[in-house]
Design an enzyme around this catalytic site. Structure first.
Site, short mmCIF file in Angstrom:
data_model
loop_
_atom_site.label_atom_id
_atom_site.label_comp_id
_atom_site.label_asym_id
_atom_site.label_seq_id
_atom_site.Cartn_x
_atom_site.Cartn_y
_atom_site.Cartn_z
N GLU A 74 0.82 -1.22 0.00
CA GLU A 74 0.00 0.00 0.00
C GLU A 74 0.85 1.27 0.00
OE1 GLU A 74 -3.02 2.02 3.18
OE2 GLU A 74 -3.35 -0.10 2.70
N ASP A 75 1.98 1.25 0.68
CA ASP A 75 2.72 2.49 0.94
C ASP A 75 4.12 2.56 0.35
OD1 ASP A 75 0.57 3.50 2.35
OD2 ASP A 75 1.31 2.79 4.28
#
Length: 224
Positions: free
Chosen positions: A58-59
């Site tokens: 996600e990051d």
């Protein structure tokens, strides 16, 4: 335990130089805390490894294929379930509700307790940070987020807790529930305290014809 050690090393490398939102704290402390919380519920090494890795897709510039190649299909499935579709072509504030509803829907529809354990560890870690930072900053604390309405955060966390009834016997769920009630609802030892301004905020719903604050306000959605 080699799998877990490799996951810790990989996550530390991927999150290197990242900081927790609005702080100087190294980001890696969050996935490590998440895994520590999950470790109070299971000793399954694949679930623990996925907890450490839950934010790398996600990051960071990492995809599920790399997680699958390095850590196997089971870990990849767990990490994928915890990874939001950021829809980076649109402002994050505009997609906040959509993304959070998708997370809630995953929890409501899955039978995989590992997914729920990792989500609980993640959200409990976040609420612990909420409590610490709000005590230091007050309501200005919410300005660091894409969603700045406190009661929308309350709706999200309450929905998360309610979507994992099979975890209610764990101390982690009990702590999460307690933080939701004390932080957002102003309860202490089962008794309501005086509410702060943000605890009485009315939320105008954006779907479903109901008020997301889940209180008895009089708002009626014009799409209902």
């Amino acid at each position: 335990m080699e799998l877990l050690s490799l996951a810790v090393q990989f996550a530390a490398q991927k999150h290197d130089a990242m900081r927790r939102k609005g702080t100087d704290l190294p980001y890696i402390l969050h996935p490590m805390e998440t895994a520590s919380i999950v470790g109070t519920m299971t000793s399954d090494v694949q679930i623990l490894a996925a907890a450490v890795l839950h934010d790398v897709v996600e990051d960071t510039a990492t995809d599920i294929a790399e997680i699958r190649e390095r850590f196997g299909e089971r870990v990849a499935q767990l990490v994928a379930a915890e990874s939001e579709n950021k829809r980076e072509d649109r402002p994050a504030a505009d997609t906040w509700l959509m993304r959070k509803q998708e997370t809630i829907d995953v929890l409501r529809n899955t039978q995989d307790v590992g997914i729920k354990m990792i989500c609980l560890g993640d959200k409990l870690s976040n609420l612990r940070s909420f409590k610490r930072d709000y005590a230091a900053l007050g309501t200005v604390f919410y300005q660091r987020f894409n969603q700045k309405n406190p009661q929308m955060h309350r709706w999200y966390h309450r929905s998360i807790a309610d979507a994992m009834p099979e975890l209610k016997h764990f101390d982690a769920w009990k702590e999460y529930d307690m933080l939701i009630r004390t932080f957002f609802d102003g309860e202490e030892n089962g008794t309501k305290k005086n509410k702060t301004d943000f605890q009485t905020t009315q939320i105008l719903c954006t779907h479903g014809g109901r008020c997301l604050c889940e209180r008895s306000c009089s708002y009626v959605c014009d799409q209902a």
